[in-house]
Design an enzyme around this catalytic site. Structure first.
Site, PDB file in Angstrom:
ATOM      1  N   ASP A   1      33.051  38.626  43.921  1.00  0.00           N
ATOM      2  CA  ASP A   1      33.861  39.884  44.304  1.00  0.00           C
ATOM      3  C   ASP A   1      33.588  41.049  43.603  1.00  0.00           C
ATOM      4  OD1 ASP A   1      35.020  38.108  45.647  1.00  0.00           O
ATOM      5  OD2 ASP A   1      36.765  37.304  44.228  1.00  0.00           O
TER       6      ASP A   1
HETATM    7  N1  URA Z   1      35.641  33.060  42.947  1.00  0.00           N
HETATM    8  C1  URA Z   1      36.357  34.394  42.912  1.00  0.00           C
HETATM    9  O1  URA Z   1      37.597  34.203  43.030  1.00  0.00           O
HETATM   10  N2  URA Z   1      35.698  35.356  42.872  1.00  0.00           N
HETATM   11  C2  URA Z   1      34.442  35.547  42.652  1.00  0.00           C
HETATM   12  O2  URA Z   1      33.757  36.713  42.524  1.00  0.00           O
HETATM   13  C3  URA Z   1      33.784  34.394  42.438  1.00  0.00           C
HETATM   14  C4  URA Z   1      34.414  33.354  42.545  1.00  0.00           C
END
Ligand code: URA
Length: 235
Positions: free
Chosen positions: A102
């Protein structure tokens, strides 16, 4: 592509001739005689017949990047900087991302131009451990580890997450190991137990560990040949 097919794709080489050339030891892969027509050939290998080079080896790139917050896991975006902006311009057109994070998540990202290798690293079936350092808004409840070990129901996919391991570091901080990579998985798992992730950092993907304390946010380095081989060695 298999070596025998690569040979018989050349002008004037029939399948029968390809077999003969292989048997006669006239074909070399990366400068070693190869008589195995079934050998898989990637674009990163050189293939020669006698003194003629049939395929030159494309340079392979395998990079580890310490992703800072605020960068998108994408190759281009009209609004936000992407992780590719952190790399030299001449490398960018060749690379793809082996797994995503993310925008707010920091930590280990892997970029390569070797599609077979990156599929090995990210294929859902490979079930490689991904380790995240998680910081939460509420204290992590005592039963959270047990809930994650049993699996969390994800309504969108209508499935249970596979057993995950939680190691508490402090009241609000833990290491979480998961073996799959569903969209926003870590955040959704904590949300399902009534908590909220305030910071998320990926430390490891299978055998690849973000260099502790050595690779600052925004920096990258080439993977070593041991690291590249370690990914192939995972099942
Ligand atoms: N899980 C999440 O919620 N976000 C990420 O970036 C990676 C794994």
């Amino acid at each position: 592509m298999r070596l025998d097919r690569l040979l018989s794709n050349q002008n004037g080489i029939s399948r029968q001739t390809a077999r003969t050339l292989l048997r006669q030891g006239r074909v070399r892969v990366d400068n070693q005689v190869c008589q195995d027509g079934l050998r898989p050939i990637t674009p990163f290998m050189q293939v020669c017949l006698d003194e003629a080079c049939l395929q030159t080896a494309k340079p392979a790139h395998y990079l580890m990047l310490h992703k800072p917050a605020g960068y998108l896991s994408a190759t281009s975006d009209p609004q936000h900087p992407t992780v590719l902006d952190l790399l030299p311009a001449e490398l960018r057109p060749h690379l793809h991302l082996a797994g995503r994070l993310d925008r707010s998540t920091t930590g280990l990202m892997v970029l390569t131009n070797d599609g077979q290798w990156s599929r090995h690293l990210t294929a859902p079936g490979s079930r490689l451990a991904k380790v995240y350092r998680v910081t939460t808004r509420e204290p992590i409840a005592a039963e959270t580890g047990e809930r994650f070990a049993q699996g969390i129901y994800l309504a969108r996919e209508d499935l249970l997450t596979s057993p995950a391991e939680l190691q508490l570091l402090t009241d609000h901080e833990a290491l979480l190991t998961i073996y799959e990579g569903r969209h926003h998985q870590v955040k959704r798992m904590f949300h399902a137990v009534g908590n909220q992730v305030t910071a998320l950092h990926r430390e490891r993907m299978g055998p690849l560990q973000l260099d502790p304390g050595q690779l600052a946010a925004g920096e990258f380095r080439q993977l070593s040949s041991n690291e590249i081989q370690a990914v192939w060695a995972t099942t």
